[in-house]
Design a protein around this motif. Sequence first.
Motif, PDB file in Angstrom:
ATOM      1  N   ASP A 164     110.772  10.544 -10.659  1.00  9.36           N
ATOM      2  CA  ASP A 164     111.092   9.325 -11.390  1.00  9.36           C
ATOM      3  C   ASP A 164     110.712   9.443 -12.863  1.00  9.36           C
ATOM      4  OD1 ASP A 164     111.923   6.457 -11.287  1.00  9.36           O
ATOM      5  OD2 ASP A 164     109.832   6.161 -11.913  1.00  9.36           O
ATOM      6  N   GLY A 165     109.658  10.177 -13.149  1.00 11.13           N
ATOM      7  CA  GLY A 165     109.218  10.342 -14.528  1.00 11.13           C
ATOM      8  C   GLY A 165     108.149  11.411 -14.623  1.00 11.13           C
ATOM      9  N   ILE A 166     107.974  11.925 -15.829  1.00  2.00           N
ATOM     10  CA  ILE A 166     106.961  12.952 -16.075  1.00  2.00           C
ATOM     11  C   ILE A 166     106.171  12.535 -17.310  1.00  2.00           C
ATOM     12  CG2 ILE A 166     106.552  15.361 -16.719  1.00  2.00           C
ATOM     13  CD1 ILE A 166     109.120  16.063 -15.175  1.00  2.00           C
ATOM     14  N   GLU A 167     104.857  12.530 -17.178  1.00  2.00           N
ATOM     15  CA  GLU A 167     103.971  12.238 -18.294  1.00  2.00           C
ATOM     16  C   GLU A 167     102.813  13.208 -18.257  1.00  2.00           C
ATOM     17  OE1 GLU A 167     102.731   8.244 -19.024  1.00  2.00           O
ATOM     18  OE2 GLU A 167     104.605   7.411 -18.268  1.00  2.00           O
ATOM     19  N   GLY A 168     102.745  14.048 -19.279  1.00  2.00           N
ATOM     20  CA  GLY A 168     101.660  15.019 -19.354  1.00  2.00           C
ATOM     21  C   GLY A 168     101.697  15.962 -18.168  1.00  2.00           C
ATOM     22  N   LYS A 169     100.616  16.000 -17.424  1.00  2.00           N
ATOM     23  CA  LYS A 169     100.507  16.893 -16.274  1.00  2.00           C
ATOM     24  C   LYS A 169     100.822  16.210 -14.950  1.00  2.00           C
ATOM     25  CE  LYS A 169      97.170  19.902 -18.490  1.00  2.00           C
ATOM     26  NZ  LYS A 169      95.881  20.569 -18.403  1.00  2.00           N
ATOM     27  N   LEU A 170     101.375  14.984 -15.020  1.00  5.12           N
ATOM     28  CA  LEU A 170     101.694  14.234 -13.809  1.00  5.12           C
ATOM     29  C   LEU A 170     103.183  13.949 -13.719  1.00  5.12           C
ATOM     30  CD1 LEU A 170      98.838  11.573 -13.675  1.00  5.12           C
ATOM     31  CD2 LEU A 170      99.043  13.663 -12.323  1.00  5.12           C
ATOM     32  N   ALA A 171     103.671  13.939 -12.495  1.00  7.33           N
ATOM     33  CA  ALA A 171     105.048  13.532 -12.215  1.00  7.33           C
ATOM     34  C   ALA A 171     104.982  12.344 -11.270  1.00  7.33           C
ATOM     35  CB  ALA A 171     105.821  14.678 -11.569  1.00  7.33           C
ATOM     36  N   ARG A 172     105.693  11.285 -11.607  1.00  8.23           N
ATOM     37  CA  ARG A 172     105.804  10.141 -10.705  1.00  8.23           C
ATOM     38  C   ARG A 172     106.991  10.423  -9.811  1.00  8.23           C
ATOM     39  NH1 ARG A 172     103.996   4.316 -11.197  1.00  8.23           N
ATOM     40  NH2 ARG A 172     102.215   5.658 -11.307  1.00  8.23           N
ATOM     41  N   VAL A 173     106.771  10.450  -8.487  1.00  4.53           N
ATOM     42  CA  VAL A 173     107.836  10.752  -7.537  1.00  4.53           C
ATOM     43  C   VAL A 173     108.063   9.552  -6.623  1.00  4.53           C
ATOM     44  CG1 VAL A 173     107.424  13.244  -7.576  1.00  4.53           C
ATOM     45  CG2 VAL A 173     106.294  11.857  -5.856  1.00  4.53           C
ATOM     46  N   GLU A 174     109.334   9.375  -6.258  1.00  9.44           N
ATOM     47  CA  GLU A 174     109.694   8.343  -5.302  1.00  9.44           C
ATOM     48  C   GLU A 174     109.821   8.998  -3.942  1.00  9.44           C
ATOM     49  OE1 GLU A 174     113.035   4.920  -4.383  1.00  9.44           O
ATOM     50  OE2 GLU A 174     113.232   6.139  -6.187  1.00  9.44           O
ATOM     51  N   LEU A 175     109.055   8.495  -2.988  1.00  5.54           N
ATOM     52  CA  LEU A 175     109.047   9.025  -1.625  1.00  5.54           C
ATOM     53  C   LEU A 175     110.223   8.461  -0.838  1.00  5.54           C
ATOM     54  CD1 LEU A 175     105.218   8.698  -0.925  1.00  5.54           C
ATOM     55  CD2 LEU A 175     106.465  10.645  -1.883  1.00  5.54           C
ATOM     56  N   PRO A 176     110.530   9.040   0.328  1.00  5.18           N
ATOM     57  CA  PRO A 176     111.662   8.554   1.130  1.00  5.18           C
ATOM     58  C   PRO A 176     111.586   7.071   1.492  1.00  5.18           C
ATOM     59  CG  PRO A 176     110.995  10.701   1.915  1.00  5.18           C
ATOM     60  CD  PRO A 176     109.960  10.268   0.897  1.00  5.18           C
ATOM     61  N   ASP A 177     110.380   6.515   1.571  1.00  2.00           N
ATOM     62  CA  ASP A 177     110.264   5.090   1.915  1.00  2.00           C
ATOM     63  C   ASP A 177     110.335   4.186   0.691  1.00  2.00           C
ATOM     64  OD1 ASP A 177     107.797   5.363   0.698  1.00  2.00           O
ATOM     65  OD2 ASP A 177     106.612   4.866   2.479  1.00  2.00           O
ATOM     66  N   GLY A 178     110.560   4.770  -0.494  1.00  2.00           N
ATOM     67  CA  GLY A 178     110.712   3.986  -1.714  1.00  2.00           C
ATOM     68  C   GLY A 178     109.431   3.784  -2.506  1.00  2.00           C
ATOM     69  N   THR A 179     108.286   4.178  -1.954  1.00  2.00           N
ATOM     70  CA  THR A 179     107.036   4.036  -2.695  1.00  2.00           C
ATOM     71  C   THR A 179     106.948   5.123  -3.768  1.00  2.00           C
ATOM     72  OG1 THR A 179     105.805   5.375  -1.100  1.00  2.00           O
ATOM     73  CG2 THR A 179     105.796   2.979  -0.764  1.00  2.00           C
ATOM     74  N   LEU A 180     106.139   4.848  -4.784  1.00  9.54           N
ATOM     75  CA  LEU A 180     105.944   5.796  -5.875  1.00  9.54           C
ATOM     76  C   LEU A 180     104.539   6.364  -5.817  1.00  9.54           C
ATOM     77  CD1 LEU A 180     107.575   3.766  -8.786  1.00  9.54           C
ATOM     78  CD2 LEU A 180     108.555   5.720  -7.591  1.00  9.54           C
ATOM     79  N   GLU A 181     104.420   7.652  -6.129  1.00 12.87           N
ATOM     80  CA  GLU A 181     103.122   8.315  -6.197  1.00 12.87           C
ATOM     81  C   GLU A 181     103.112   9.219  -7.419  1.00 12.87           C
ATOM     82  OE1 GLU A 181     102.268  10.610  -2.710  1.00 12.87           O
ATOM     83  OE2 GLU A 181     101.840   8.847  -1.492  1.00 12.87           O
ATOM     84  N   ASP A 182     101.918   9.452  -7.956  1.00 16.25           N
ATOM     85  CA  ASP A 182     101.748  10.428  -9.018  1.00 16.25           C
ATOM     86  C   ASP A 182     101.302  11.744  -8.397  1.00 16.25           C
ATOM     87  OD1 ASP A 182     102.409   8.702 -11.102  1.00 16.25           O
ATOM     88  OD2 ASP A 182     100.348   7.978 -11.298  1.00 16.25           O
ATOM     89  N   TRP A 183     102.060  12.798  -8.683  1.00 17.72           N
ATOM     90  CA  TRP A 183     101.733  14.145  -8.201  1.00 17.72           C
ATOM     91  C   TRP A 183     101.457  15.040  -9.390  1.00 17.72           C
ATOM     92  CZ3 TRP A 183     105.841  15.701  -3.962  1.00 17.72           C
ATOM     93  CH2 TRP A 183     105.718  14.833  -2.867  1.00 17.72           C
ATOM     94  N   ARG A 184     100.621  16.039  -9.188  1.00 23.46           N
ATOM     95  CA  ARG A 184     100.397  17.033 -10.239  1.00 23.46           C
ATOM     96  C   ARG A 184     101.710  17.765 -10.506  1.00 23.46           C
ATOM     97  NH1 ARG A 184      96.879  19.800  -6.967  1.00 23.46           N
ATOM     98  NH2 ARG A 184      97.945  21.593  -7.794  1.00 23.46           N
ATOM     99  N   LEU A 185     102.090  17.860 -11.750  1.00 24.81           N
ATOM    100  CA  LEU A 185     103.317  18.553 -12.130  1.00 24.81           C
ATOM    101  C   LEU A 185     103.271  20.004 -11.661  1.00 24.81           C
ATOM    102  CD1 LEU A 185     105.990  18.206 -13.585  1.00 24.81           C
ATOM    103  CD2 LEU A 185     104.825  18.724 -15.724  1.00 24.81           C
ATOM    104  N   ALA A 186     102.085  20.598 -11.657  1.00 24.41           N
ATOM    105  CA  ALA A 186     101.931  21.990 -11.227  1.00 24.41           C
ATOM    106  C   ALA A 186     102.266  22.187  -9.754  1.00 24.41           C
ATOM    107  CB  ALA A 186     100.503  22.471 -11.509  1.00 24.41           C
ATOM    108  N   SER A 187     102.292  21.110  -8.963  1.00 28.28           N
ATOM    109  CA  SER A 187     102.601  21.232  -7.533  1.00 28.28           C
ATOM    110  C   SER A 187     104.107  21.228  -7.265  1.00 28.28           C
ATOM    111  CB  SER A 187     101.933  20.109  -6.741  1.00 28.28           C
ATOM    112  OG  SER A 187     102.527  18.857  -7.045  1.00 28.28           O
ATOM    113  N   LEU A 188     104.893  20.993  -8.316  1.00 31.47           N
ATOM    114  CA  LEU A 188     106.354  20.944  -8.192  1.00 31.47           C
ATOM    115  C   LEU A 188     106.963  22.218  -8.769  1.00 31.47           C
ATOM    116  CD1 LEU A 188     106.870  17.224  -9.216  1.00 31.47           C
ATOM    117  CD2 LEU A 188     106.892  18.194  -6.908  1.00 31.47           C
ATOM    118  N   PRO A 189     108.223  22.495  -8.446  1.00 26.47           N
ATOM    119  CA  PRO A 189     108.856  23.705  -8.968  1.00 26.47           C
ATOM    120  C   PRO A 189     108.853  23.732 -10.500  1.00 26.47           C
ATOM    121  CG  PRO A 189     110.216  22.738  -7.242  1.00 26.47           C
ATOM    122  CD  PRO A 189     109.125  21.758  -7.546  1.00 26.47           C
ATOM    123  N   GLN A 190     108.668  24.920 -11.046  1.00 29.67           N
ATOM    124  CA  GLN A 190     108.663  25.087 -12.492  1.00 29.67           C
ATOM    125  C   GLN A 190     110.001  24.638 -13.083  1.00 29.67           C
ATOM    126  OE1 GLN A 190     107.730  29.057 -13.713  1.00 29.67           O
ATOM    127  NE2 GLN A 190     107.435  28.467 -15.836  1.00 29.67           N
ATOM    128  N   GLY A 191     109.949  23.926 -14.196  1.00 31.59           N
ATOM    129  CA  GLY A 191     111.157  23.459 -14.855  1.00 31.59           C
ATOM    130  C   GLY A 191     111.709  22.152 -14.323  1.00 31.59           C
TER     131      GLY A 191
END
Length: 91
Positions: free
Chosen positions: A16-43
């Motif tokens: 959903d968005g990226i800020e600094g070292k965090l990515a806000r992701v929308e889960l299958p149930d529609g909730t939002l969580e902040d994940w470490r950007l490093a835990s996601l694929p590069q780029g």
Amino acid sequence: MAEEHEDPGVSLVTVDGIEGKLARVELPDGTLEDWRLASLPQGVKEGDVIRIDVRGGDVDVDHQETDRRHALGQRTLDGLNAQTPEGDLDL
């Protein structure tokens, strides 16, 4: 917009968005969580759909699903713009 996937071992999340070292992701149930950007694929970028294979541990950008959702969003926006008497909507 997150959606359930037909394979119970695979989850799709949307960046959903990226800020600094965090990515806000929308889960299958529609909730939002902040994940470490490093835990996601590069780029990874905003709007990308991430396919997570729980059994195999793979985490990849699903380019086909990302493109499908972008096209759906554009068609929706085009439909809204066609209904406005003063031209395009600006979001």
